[in-house]
Design an enzyme around this catalytic site. Structure first.
Site, short mmCIF file in Angstrom:
data_model
loop_
_atom_site.label_atom_id
_atom_site.label_comp_id
_atom_site.label_asym_id
_atom_site.label_seq_id
_atom_site.Cartn_x
_atom_site.Cartn_y
_atom_site.Cartn_z
N ARG A 49 -1.73 -14.34 15.34
CA ARG A 49 -0.52 -15.17 15.43
C ARG A 49 -0.42 -16.09 14.21
O ARG A 49 -1.41 -16.40 13.55
CB ARG A 49 -0.49 -16.01 16.70
CG ARG A 49 -1.50 -17.17 16.76
CD ARG A 49 -0.92 -18.50 16.31
NE ARG A 49 -1.93 -19.55 16.22
CZ ARG A 49 -2.67 -19.79 15.16
NH1 ARG A 49 -2.54 -19.06 14.07
NH2 ARG A 49 -3.55 -20.77 15.17
N GLU A 55 2.43 -28.22 14.48
CA GLU A 55 0.98 -28.12 14.26
C GLU A 55 0.26 -29.34 14.81
O GLU A 55 0.71 -30.48 14.61
CB GLU A 55 0.73 -27.99 12.75
CG GLU A 55 -0.36 -27.03 12.40
CD GLU A 55 -0.05 -25.60 12.80
OE1 GLU A 55 -0.48 -25.18 13.90
OE2 GLU A 55 0.63 -24.90 12.04
N ASP A 58 -0.12 -28.91 20.21
CA ASP A 58 -0.35 -28.24 21.52
C ASP A 58 -1.26 -29.05 22.43
O ASP A 58 -1.02 -29.15 23.63
CB ASP A 58 -0.81 -26.78 21.36
CG ASP A 58 -2.12 -26.56 20.64
OD1 ASP A 58 -2.66 -27.52 20.06
OD2 ASP A 58 -2.62 -25.41 20.66
N GLY A 146 -7.51 -18.72 10.37
CA GLY A 146 -6.46 -19.45 11.06
C GLY A 146 -5.35 -18.56 11.58
O GLY A 146 -4.25 -19.02 11.83
N SER A 149 -7.89 -14.80 15.15
CA SER A 149 -8.65 -13.60 15.52
C SER A 149 -9.41 -13.85 16.81
O SER A 149 -9.57 -12.95 17.62
CB SER A 149 -9.58 -13.18 14.38
OG SER A 149 -10.50 -14.19 14.12
N ASP A 194 -2.54 -20.52 20.97
CA ASP A 194 -2.94 -19.21 20.44
C ASP A 194 -2.95 -18.14 21.53
O ASP A 194 -2.41 -17.04 21.36
CB ASP A 194 -4.33 -19.30 19.79
CG ASP A 194 -4.38 -20.36 18.70
OD1 ASP A 194 -3.31 -20.85 18.31
OD2 ASP A 194 -5.48 -20.68 18.24
N TYR A 244 -11.61 -31.01 13.73
CA TYR A 244 -10.59 -30.70 14.74
C TYR A 244 -10.82 -31.58 15.98
O TYR A 244 -9.89 -32.22 16.48
CB TYR A 244 -10.66 -29.21 15.09
CG TYR A 244 -9.60 -28.73 16.07
CD1 TYR A 244 -8.36 -28.31 15.63
CD2 TYR A 244 -9.86 -28.70 17.44
CE1 TYR A 244 -7.40 -27.85 16.51
CE2 TYR A 244 -8.90 -28.26 18.34
CZ TYR A 244 -7.67 -27.83 17.87
OH TYR A 244 -6.72 -27.39 18.76
C1 GLA Z 1 -5.92 -24.24 16.00
C2 GLA Z 1 -6.01 -24.26 17.52
C3 GLA Z 1 -4.64 -24.41 18.16
C4 GLA Z 1 -3.85 -25.54 17.53
C5 GLA Z 1 -3.88 -25.44 16.01
C6 GLA Z 1 -3.21 -26.61 15.34
O1 GLA Z 1 -5.31 -23.07 15.56
O2 GLA Z 1 -6.61 -23.07 17.98
O3 GLA Z 1 -4.78 -24.60 19.55
O4 GLA Z 1 -4.31 -26.77 17.98
O5 GLA Z 1 -5.21 -25.36 15.52
O6 GLA Z 1 -1.85 -26.60 15.62
#
Ligand code: GLA
Length: 409
Positions: A49, A55, A58, A146, A149, A194, A244
């Protein structure tokens, strides 16, 4: 959400994937080489995806606008009667993971097998009886870039178990179960975006997803008018390096402040308005203030961008992508010089509407929205300039919006 008119769904034929036939045949013959011939073999396809905008929203109950992409994971599988699960991966030749669905499933080695272990454990914990299986994961998605996968592998393996068992479950429930697997077994506190898009994408559409209640609208992304171009910095991003998780914590600190100072019913940054945030300037620690400003503004931008896409106002949509990038770079501080460079360079090519970093950040990819006829020039320009500056060739993927997980055989 976006205008109701955009929920009008035009079912386009499943995106044609030219490399599908050969990679499918290759994956099946690799499966038979590892696990032997015979029996009923199933093949599951789970796409990667890319997020167009929205961004780091979520996990704040916000809005996101992802699409499924053509690079994908294939899971070739066959049931077993003894409850054993044996997993192999084309990305890690020669490694075989083994566990039993009849015993408590622990984390284990090799590390990549924890996606499969986690999915099996969480499906069982959700009351879904699982068969044993042999499965090969064949990946055309770059790992650690990113493009999800991990979610593709998790959803693909879950669908493999369900297909062998002859079961179906609601796709949103599947997304929540696999998210739990990623939290518990891979140790990354990801949001719900995701898994939801990998499971529930529609070909030819982006998904405007409300991460608070998983309600959604599908917004047409017309392949006659648009291409999505993804350029990979080739820097592996590591969600579990702590940055993160730290951003998530900082958002929670913001929520705590608003809960105490303003309204006890504020549950997440989704509930905070820009006006409330501005009035907290000087009272919130500066860093937390900027983190919150990114999230609050990004949720509004995503809503706005989805409406613009519905109206086919691609120029304005592109502007929102640029604003999103700037906010991620300056307020959320998750961009890198490589991502900044690629986004800036992409905008120098005629016919490119917008570009921004996508996914968690700290490496990984940028996403650009472009006219189909701009694609070749964009690819050439990014490859040439990036290689000159960073001495490594970026991988560039061109995609339309693909469908979510499916059983091919
Ligand atoms: C990663 C996480 C998602 C989201 C993005 C940022 O891809 O897997 O859940 O938080 O970062 O938008």
């Amino acid at each position: 959400m976006a205008s109701g008119r955009c929920t009008l769904t035009i079912f386009l034929p499943l995106t044609y994937i030219p490399f599908m036939d050969s990679s499918l045949a290759q994956a099946k013959s690799e499966f038979e080489r590892i696990f032997g011939p015979g029996g009923k073999i199933h093949v599951i396809r789970a796409p990667g995806r890319v997020n167009l905008i929205g961004e780091h929203t979520d996990y704040n109950d916000g809005l996101v606008l992802p699409i499924a992409i053509e690079p994908q994971v294939l899971v070739v599988c066959r049931g077993r009667d003894d409850g054993m699960v044996r997993l192999a991966s084309t990305a890690f030749q020669g490694e075989l993971a083994e566990f039993s669905v009849q015993r408590k499933i622990e984390r284990g080695k090799p590390a990549w097998s924890n996606y499969g272990r986690g999915v099996a454990a969480e499906l069982i914990a959700a009351g879904i009886p699982l068969p044993g299986m042999d499965a090969l994961i064949a990946n055309t998605l770059p790992v650690g870039s990113g493009l999800s996968s991990s979610a593709a592998i998790e959803i693909g393996i879950a669908q493999a178990f369900l297909t062998i068992a002859g079961l179906t479950i609601d796709l949103d429930r599947l997304a929540v179960i696999t998210q739990k697997a990623e939290h518990e077994y891979a140790g990354t506190p990801v949001g719900i975006m995701d898994m939801t898009i990998v499971a529930g994408a529609r070909a030819g559409h982006a998904m405007l997803l409300d991460c608070r209640d998983l309600s959604r609208e599908y917004v047409v992304l017309d392949p006659k008018e648009l291409r999505v171009v993804i350029a990979n910095t080739m820097l592996e991003h590591e969600l579990h390096t702590g940055e993160y998780a730290q951003r998530r914590k900082q958002c929670e600190q913001g929520v705590e402040f608003f809960k105490k100072k303003q309204e006890p019913q504020i549950r997440s940054l989704r509930d905070v308005s820009m006006q409330q945030l501005t009035s907290a300037k000087g009272k919130l620690p500066e860093t937390i203030y900027r983190r919150c400003r990114h999230v609050v503004s990004e949720i509004a931008r995503t809503r706005d961008a989805a409406a613009l896409l519905c109206r086919r106002d691609y120029d304005e949509f592109g502007q929102r992508m640029l604003e999103s990038h700037a906010s991620l770079r300056d307020d959320y501080e998750v961009s890198t010089p490589e991502l900044d460079f690629l986004s800036t360079e992409a905008m120098k090519v005629k016919g490119v509407y917008g570009a921004r970093m996508t996914g968690g950040g700290f490496g990984g990819c940028i996403v650009a929205l472009a006219q189909p006829r701009a694609v070749d020039a964009l690819k050439d320009h990014l490859t040439k300039t990036y290689e000159q500056k960073f001495k490594v060739a970026p991988e560039v993927y061109v995609t339309t919006a693909a469908a979510g997980v499916s059983v091919l055989e």
